[in-house]
Structure formats: structure tokens, C-alpha cells
Write a protein that holds these residues in place. Sequence first.
Motif, PDB file in Angstrom:
ATOM      1  N   HIS A  44       0.864  -1.177   0.000  1.00 41.23           N
ATOM      2  CA  HIS A  44       0.000   0.000   0.000  1.00 41.23           C
ATOM      3  C   HIS A  44       0.902   1.228   0.000  1.00 41.23           C
ATOM      4  O   HIS A  44       1.989   1.218   0.597  1.00 41.23           O
ATOM      5  CB  HIS A  44      -0.907   0.011   1.233  1.00 41.23           C
ATOM      6  CG  HIS A  44      -1.759   1.239   1.341  1.00 41.23           C
ATOM      7  ND1 HIS A  44      -2.828   1.463   0.507  1.00 41.23           N
ATOM      8  CD2 HIS A  44      -1.685   2.316   2.163  1.00 41.23           C
ATOM      9  CE1 HIS A  44      -3.390   2.630   0.827  1.00 41.23           C
ATOM     10  NE2 HIS A  44      -2.714   3.166   1.824  1.00 41.23           N
ATOM     11  N   GLN A  45       0.450   2.292  -0.646  1.00 47.71           N
ATOM     12  CA  GLN A  45       1.257   3.520  -0.723  1.00 47.71           C
ATOM     13  C   GLN A  45       1.176   4.284   0.594  1.00 47.71           C
ATOM     14  O   GLN A  45       0.598   5.369   0.688  1.00 47.71           O
ATOM     15  CB  GLN A  45       0.761   4.384  -1.887  1.00 47.71           C
ATOM     16  CG  GLN A  45       0.925   3.751  -3.249  1.00 47.71           C
ATOM     17  CD  GLN A  45       2.346   3.859  -3.775  1.00 47.71           C
ATOM     18  OE1 GLN A  45       3.192   4.524  -3.178  1.00 47.71           O
ATOM     19  NE2 GLN A  45       2.628   3.212  -4.885  1.00 47.71           N
ATOM     20  N   VAL A  46       1.807   3.719   1.603  1.00 47.42           N
ATOM     21  CA  VAL A  46       1.793   4.347   2.928  1.00 47.42           C
ATOM     22  C   VAL A  46       2.446   5.728   2.883  1.00 47.42           C
ATOM     23  O   VAL A  46       2.060   6.632   3.640  1.00 47.42           O
ATOM     24  CB  VAL A  46       2.502   3.436   3.961  1.00 47.42           C
ATOM     25  CG1 VAL A  46       2.533   4.095   5.342  1.00 47.42           C
ATOM     26  CG2 VAL A  46       1.790   2.086   4.041  1.00 47.42           C
ATOM     27  N   GLN A  47       3.399   5.919   1.979  1.00 42.11           N
ATOM     28  CA  GLN A  47       4.072   7.218   1.888  1.00 42.11           C
ATOM     29  C   GLN A  47       3.087   8.358   1.605  1.00 42.11           C
ATOM     30  O   GLN A  47       3.378   9.517   1.896  1.00 42.11           O
ATOM     31  CB  GLN A  47       5.127   7.179   0.786  1.00 42.11           C
ATOM     32  CG  GLN A  47       4.572   6.951  -0.603  1.00 42.11           C
ATOM     33  CD  GLN A  47       5.643   6.864  -1.668  1.00 42.11           C
ATOM     34  OE1 GLN A  47       6.820   7.039  -1.394  1.00 42.11           O
ATOM     35  NE2 GLN A  47       5.250   6.581  -2.906  1.00 42.11           N
ATOM     36  N   GLY A  48       1.924   8.021   1.056  1.00 43.89           N
ATOM     37  CA  GLY A  48       0.927   9.044   0.767  1.00 43.89           C
ATOM     38  C   GLY A  48      -0.093   9.253   1.873  1.00 43.89           C
ATOM     39  O   GLY A  48      -0.966  10.123   1.751  1.00 43.89           O
ATOM     40  N   GLU A  49       0.017   8.490   2.953  1.00 39.32           N
ATOM     41  CA  GLU A  49      -0.919   8.630   4.073  1.00 39.32           C
ATOM     42  C   GLU A  49      -0.498   9.776   4.996  1.00 39.32           C
ATOM     43  O   GLU A  49       0.666   9.861   5.400  1.00 39.32           O
ATOM     44  CB  GLU A  49      -0.995   7.325   4.868  1.00 39.32           C
ATOM     45  CG  GLU A  49      -1.556   6.146   4.091  1.00 39.32           C
ATOM     46  CD  GLU A  49      -3.054   6.298   3.832  1.00 39.32           C
ATOM     47  OE1 GLU A  49      -3.703   7.143   4.499  1.00 39.32           O
ATOM     48  OE2 GLU A  49      -3.570   5.569   2.959  1.00 39.32           O
ATOM     49  N   ALA A  50      -1.447  10.626   5.346  1.00 37.53           N
ATOM     50  CA  ALA A  50      -1.134  11.770   6.212  1.00 37.53           C
ATOM     51  C   ALA A  50      -0.819  11.344   7.641  1.00 37.53           C
ATOM     52  O   ALA A  50      -0.038  11.996   8.340  1.00 37.53           O
ATOM     53  CB  ALA A  50      -2.295  12.764   6.208  1.00 37.53           C
ATOM     54  N   ASP A  51      -1.437  10.259   8.081  1.00 34.21           N
ATOM     55  CA  ASP A  51      -1.236   9.771   9.439  1.00 34.21           C
ATOM     56  C   ASP A  51       0.092   9.011   9.523  1.00 34.21           C
ATOM     57  O   ASP A  51       0.221   7.945   8.911  1.00 34.21           O
ATOM     58  CB  ASP A  51      -2.394   8.850   9.830  1.00 34.21           C
ATOM     59  CG  ASP A  51      -2.257   8.293  11.241  1.00 34.21           C
ATOM     60  OD1 ASP A  51      -1.294   8.667  11.959  1.00 34.21           O
ATOM     61  OD2 ASP A  51      -3.115   7.467  11.624  1.00 34.21           O
ATOM     62  N   PRO A  52       1.075   9.500  10.274  1.00 38.59           N
ATOM     63  CA  PRO A  52       2.352   8.788  10.362  1.00 38.59           C
ATOM     64  C   PRO A  52       2.245   7.434  11.038  1.00 38.59           C
ATOM     65  O   PRO A  52       3.141   6.596  10.900  1.00 38.59           O
ATOM     66  CB  PRO A  52       3.241   9.745  11.172  1.00 38.59           C
ATOM     67  CG  PRO A  52       2.282  10.569  11.964  1.00 38.59           C
ATOM     68  CD  PRO A  52       1.077  10.724  11.095  1.00 38.59           C
ATOM     69  N   ASP A  53       1.145   7.205  11.746  1.00 38.44           N
ATOM     70  CA  ASP A  53       0.934   5.930  12.443  1.00 38.44           C
ATOM     71  C   ASP A  53      -0.079   5.048  11.715  1.00 38.44           C
ATOM     72  O   ASP A  53      -0.642   4.132  12.312  1.00 38.44           O
ATOM     73  CB  ASP A  53       0.456   6.202  13.874  1.00 38.44           C
ATOM     74  CG  ASP A  53       1.522   6.907  14.705  1.00 38.44           C
ATOM     75  OD1 ASP A  53       2.703   6.557  14.564  1.00 38.44           O
ATOM     76  OD2 ASP A  53       1.158   7.813  15.475  1.00 38.44           O
ATOM     77  N   TRP A  54      -0.293   5.294  10.434  1.00 42.38           N
ATOM     78  CA  TRP A  54      -1.294   4.541   9.677  1.00 42.38           C
ATOM     79  C   TRP A  54      -1.079   3.033   9.799  1.00 42.38           C
ATOM     80  O   TRP A  54      -2.036   2.272   9.965  1.00 42.38           O
ATOM     81  CB  TRP A  54      -1.251   4.954   8.205  1.00 42.38           C
ATOM     82  CG  TRP A  54      -2.324   4.356   7.362  1.00 42.38           C
ATOM     83  CD1 TRP A  54      -3.582   4.846   7.154  1.00 42.38           C
ATOM     84  CD2 TRP A  54      -2.250   3.138   6.603  1.00 42.38           C
ATOM     85  NE1 TRP A  54      -4.297   4.021   6.317  1.00 42.38           N
ATOM     86  CE2 TRP A  54      -3.502   2.955   5.959  1.00 42.38           C
ATOM     87  CE3 TRP A  54      -1.245   2.185   6.396  1.00 42.38           C
ATOM     88  CZ2 TRP A  54      -3.772   1.863   5.131  1.00 42.38           C
ATOM     89  CZ3 TRP A  54      -1.516   1.092   5.580  1.00 42.38           C
ATOM     90  CH2 TRP A  54      -2.765   0.939   4.957  1.00 42.38           C
ATOM     91  N   LEU A  55       0.154   2.584   9.764  1.00 46.96           N
ATOM     92  CA  LEU A  55       0.452   1.153   9.798  1.00 46.96           C
ATOM     93  C   LEU A  55       0.066   0.485  11.112  1.00 46.96           C
ATOM     94  O   LEU A  55      -0.061  -0.743  11.163  1.00 46.96           O
ATOM     95  CB  LEU A  55       1.941   0.917   9.528  1.00 46.96           C
ATOM     96  CG  LEU A  55       2.359   0.959   8.054  1.00 46.96           C
ATOM     97  CD1 LEU A  55       3.857   1.157   7.932  1.00 46.96           C
ATOM     98  CD2 LEU A  55       1.916  -0.307   7.327  1.00 46.96           C
TER      99      LEU A  55
END
Length: 295
Positions: free
Chosen positions: A110-121
Amino acid sequence: MTVIDAHHHLWDLGVRDQEWIEGPELAPLRRSFLLPELEAEAREAGVAATVLVQTVTVAEETPEFLALASAGDLIGGVVGWTDLTSPGVADELARLRALPGGGFLRGIRHQVQGEADPDWLTRPEVLRGLRAVAAAGLAYDLVVLPHQLPAATRAAAAVPGLTFVLDHLGKPPIASGEREPWAGRVRELAALPNTVCKLSGMATEADRRSWTVRDLRPYTDTVIDAFGPRRLMFGSDWPVSTLAAGYGEVVAVTGELLAALDPAERDEVWAGTARRVYRVTPVAGHRPDPGGVRP
């Protein structure tokens, strides 16, 4: 020596747009990059097999990639996409594996680099999805920025049965020459035994017009020391890499960066780690094994 390219992309703008390709710096990528072009580049560089990695968060892309893998003799594995936050992740993974070429599914990204939440994972629903990926016998590719590495480390600790693959060294700021806090965060991730790292995407994180091997070496040395050769693998990141270097140049430069390792260690980076993590086993005259995703 066998070379497996464990990270590249393909896209056809006639099928769908790649919305992330915008602005003058990325303009050279605004065309289709198809399998025949990759095959010519890879064969010229001595690459025996590859792993095709997702580019967009579109459900239709992964089935297309699986069919592409099954139709040729170069792509030995696919890292696809599915919505990790969905309660139906396990069912969707089973559906993908039942499709034509489904046996080539080796990982999810998943393109986590594009998620605003740094703790998305580390969101509960994401961790639930990661556990489903682990249960399916797949790996999980991490495409994160340096500030997202702490969450990646916590996620890897929370799902010890899943192999987490760090793409592009975690995108260190090579152009500026800065190493911290990236290096410390990478070492924390590497301290977990269920993590590996791809030597990929380095030149595009450097000054794309004037980079040298010397610019890349401190970052390569950091991950070699942190992960060790048995948890590193080569990836071209083609065609994104063409913004800074040709396919053959990426292979040659990686060879320079690995020159201090002994032959057995170099073989691990070039092919051994990819064989274990993605179960890509190129054999002359035969197709890569399409049968299932478990060893």
C-alpha cells in the motif's frame, strides 16, 4: 551469477492514468512502460527473473499483473494491492489467488508514503489486514518515508509472522546528504528478524542530474550493516529509476556498491533473498513456479 530484479513497475496509460505522475520532474514517466521494453532491458542487463510491484491503489491492477506474469517467462512474482482496512481482506486474497496467474501473488503493498497519518500502519484495522496477509503466506512491502519508519517498526513487532520488506531503503534524503534520523530508525526496524530491505530507488532520492556512487555508498553501507546480505535484495525500481539512470547503469552501480562483500554475500543480495522472500526461482528453459504462495 543469477540476478533477480525484486522491484519494478509497468503501466499502460491506455488502460488507466497514473495520477501520481505530475509536474515537470516526472514528465519523462508520462508514457506507457510495457513488458516488451522491460524484457529487452532486463535481458541486456543479465536479469533472469523479476518481481512486478503495484503502482496505484486500484483493485483492477493486481489481476492484470497476475495475468501478465502467467503469460510470459520473466515475471516470477507479483506484489499487488488490496484494501488492508477492509474486514474482507482474507476473502479478497483468496479471490486473487484463484484468478489466472494467482499463484504468482507473492506480496501486498500500500502507498503508505501518501498517508497523512504517520501511524497509519499501526491502526487496528490495518494490523488486522496485515495479519490476514501473514495468514495467506504473503510478504508485505513497506513504501514509507523516514518519519513513518517508527510505525513500520511497531507494525513489524506486532505481526511477527509476517515478513516486512522495506522498499527503497525507506527513502533516505540522499540528495541532502543527511543520514539521521533515517539511519537510526532503519536500524530499529532491522533489529526485528521478520524484516528485509531492498537496495532500490537510491539514485532517484539523490540529485538526479549529478549523483555519484560516492553519494549512495553511506546509505548502502548503513543497510548492509543493519540487515546483513541475507536480508537484502536488489531492485531496479524501473522505470521510475530512468529519471536518474538507465536499467543497465542501475545494475552496474549496485555491483560497485556490493564489491566489498564476498561472492556468497553478493549472491544473497542479487538473488538469494528474493528466492526466499518471494519464492522466485528462475530455471533456464522453465517457467518460474506458479503453484501457490507457501513454500
